[in-house]
Design an enzyme around this catalytic site. Sequence first.
Site, mmCIF file in Angstrom:
data_model
loop_
_atom_site.group_PDB
_atom_site.id
_atom_site.type_symbol
_atom_site.label_atom_id
_atom_site.label_comp_id
_atom_site.label_asym_id
_atom_site.label_seq_id
_atom_site.Cartn_x
_atom_site.Cartn_y
_atom_site.Cartn_z
ATOM 1 N N THR A 1 0.844 -1.210 0.000
ATOM 2 C CA THR A 1 0.000 0.000 0.000
ATOM 3 C C THR A 1 0.876 1.256 0.000
ATOM 4 O O THR A 1 0.617 2.211 -0.743
ATOM 5 C CB THR A 1 -0.941 -0.009 1.229
ATOM 6 O OG1 THR A 1 -1.719 -1.202 1.183
ATOM 7 C CG2 THR A 1 -1.851 1.201 1.254
ATOM 8 N N CYS B 1 -19.120 -8.183 3.468
ATOM 9 C CA CYS B 1 -20.287 -7.742 4.216
ATOM 10 C C CYS B 1 -20.176 -6.247 4.493
ATOM 11 O O CYS B 1 -19.362 -5.815 5.294
ATOM 12 C CB CYS B 1 -20.356 -8.506 5.530
ATOM 13 S SG CYS B 1 -21.934 -8.360 6.313
ATOM 14 N N SER C 1 5.053 -6.406 -2.273
ATOM 15 C CA SER C 1 4.751 -6.540 -0.842
ATOM 16 C C SER C 1 5.374 -7.836 -0.329
ATOM 17 O O SER C 1 5.130 -8.905 -0.900
ATOM 18 C CB SER C 1 3.236 -6.558 -0.650
ATOM 19 O OG SER C 1 2.935 -6.908 0.683
ATOM 20 N N GLY C 2 6.124 -7.729 0.766
ATOM 21 C CA GLY C 2 6.847 -8.897 1.286
ATOM 22 C C GLY C 2 5.949 -10.055 1.671
ATOM 23 O O GLY C 2 6.244 -11.211 1.353
HETATM 24 N N1 PLP Z 1 -2.042 -4.616 -4.198
HETATM 25 C C1 PLP Z 1 -2.546 -5.851 -4.345
HETATM 26 C C2 PLP Z 1 -2.851 -6.351 -5.719
HETATM 27 C C3 PLP Z 1 -2.782 -6.651 -3.225
HETATM 28 O O1 PLP Z 1 -3.284 -7.872 -3.388
HETATM 29 C C4 PLP Z 1 -2.482 -6.123 -1.943
HETATM 30 C C5 PLP Z 1 -2.772 -6.906 -0.730
HETATM 31 O O2 PLP Z 1 -3.673 -7.734 -0.720
HETATM 32 C C6 PLP Z 1 -1.941 -4.837 -1.855
HETATM 33 C C7 PLP Z 1 -1.738 -4.107 -3.003
HETATM 34 C C8 PLP Z 1 -1.596 -4.221 -0.537
HETATM 35 O O3 PLP Z 1 -0.419 -4.776 -0.025
HETATM 36 P P1 PLP Z 1 -0.070 -4.620 1.534
HETATM 37 O O4 PLP Z 1 -0.975 -5.549 2.268
HETATM 38 O O5 PLP Z 1 1.368 -5.030 1.651
HETATM 39 O O6 PLP Z 1 -0.278 -3.212 1.878
#
Ligand code: PLP
Length: 393
Positions: A72, A324, A198-199
């Site tokens: 994110t 939901c 994302s790790g």
């Molecule tokens: N983008 C995608 C496509 C994702 O699937 C996710 C998490 O599910 C994210 C971004 C966000 O990643 P993070 O949980 O590391 O913030």
Amino acid sequence: MKTIYLDNNATTQVALEVLEAMLPYFHDLYGNPSSMHSFGGQVGRKIREARESAAALIGAAPDEVIFTSCGTESDNAAIRSALLTQPEKRHIVTSRVEHPAIKALCAHLAEQGYRVTELPVDGEGRLDMEQYKRSLTPDTAIVSLMWANNETGVIFPIEAAAQLARARGILFHTDAVQAVGKIPIDMSKSAVSMLSISGHKLHAPKGVGVLYVRKGTRFSPFLIGGHQERSRRGGTENTPGIIGLGKACELAAQHMETENTKVKALRDRLENELLTRVPNSRVNGDRVNRLPNTSNISFEFVEGEGILLMMDEYGICASSGSACTSGSLQPSHVLRAMGVPFTMAHGSIRFSLSIYNTDEEVDFVIDKLPPIIETLRSMSPYWRTGERACGTA
Ligand code: PLP
């Protein structure tokens, strides 16, 4: 009860090798990597190694890797930077099926006066490239399209889209959170300007991510502070997390082939058996251009939540395609964008596998799930009357 974890697009188990690599950096080797003394310096060296491993996995140069706290943050940093470095441009192009890390940010930016084009997808979750081309204007600051969809696994034609943007001098960001480690990615041959990782989606811990920024791309930091990450992201580094991510990237590079053969074979068997054994079921999304680990299946006339609860009794973990909200079950924005009929969208389940899943686990799910659907359908008035007049969501 044994847990059968088929929810790897939500998060993954930290690999034991990753955990081992991280452990010394919590207690024994706690120095600050920016310190002048050698106690901190040895941590700095490990961070450099982790940067090299992360860069190698995506064919990047180490100094194109910025460590962040999550996918994110990487997504937010990329879009914000593009807008801050080109204040004269006010238009963003994205898609209707992005993760909230992009979708909610773009909605927020639209409220601030930016113009946002959300490209539609077809019934298989695919982009219309002609419409994409038409959406690009001299005012477009950035395109942000996900490499692979977290709900369906559908892969967008990112290279082609990035080249079209580059030809028009437009920055191109891709949220590759679900793609990195699962499919080959090579930034050395790419027109992508920025890419998010994302790790915790690739067997590293939660709380660490990467933003790849191509050399020569103007960048404005999201977190302003110290000189960490060559002044592109202030804040003392999450050293165990970064070292864990480096190890996970090394392992992902080694396992990519396995992911594409063993995991795909498991996924295909699970999917084909469920489709055969459960009438009125179907796969959501393009079955050709798709991540090897993901299967999104709709079981008509049942609610995903009900399926999840009953699978949970057996220790089976997956996700549903409805959420939901305000007391009513709403199909996900991804399935709605694809025009999946209401009675199908409500009963959609996402299975997402990893290299740690086994044949026995897949056998267990193939055995337990069809009777669960049958039980739920026996309680459904729509199933009993064959009613399909719910419209589309
Ligand atoms: N983008 C995608 C496509 C994702 O699937 C996710 C998490 O599910 C994210 C971004 C966000 O990643 P993070 O949980 O590391 O913030």
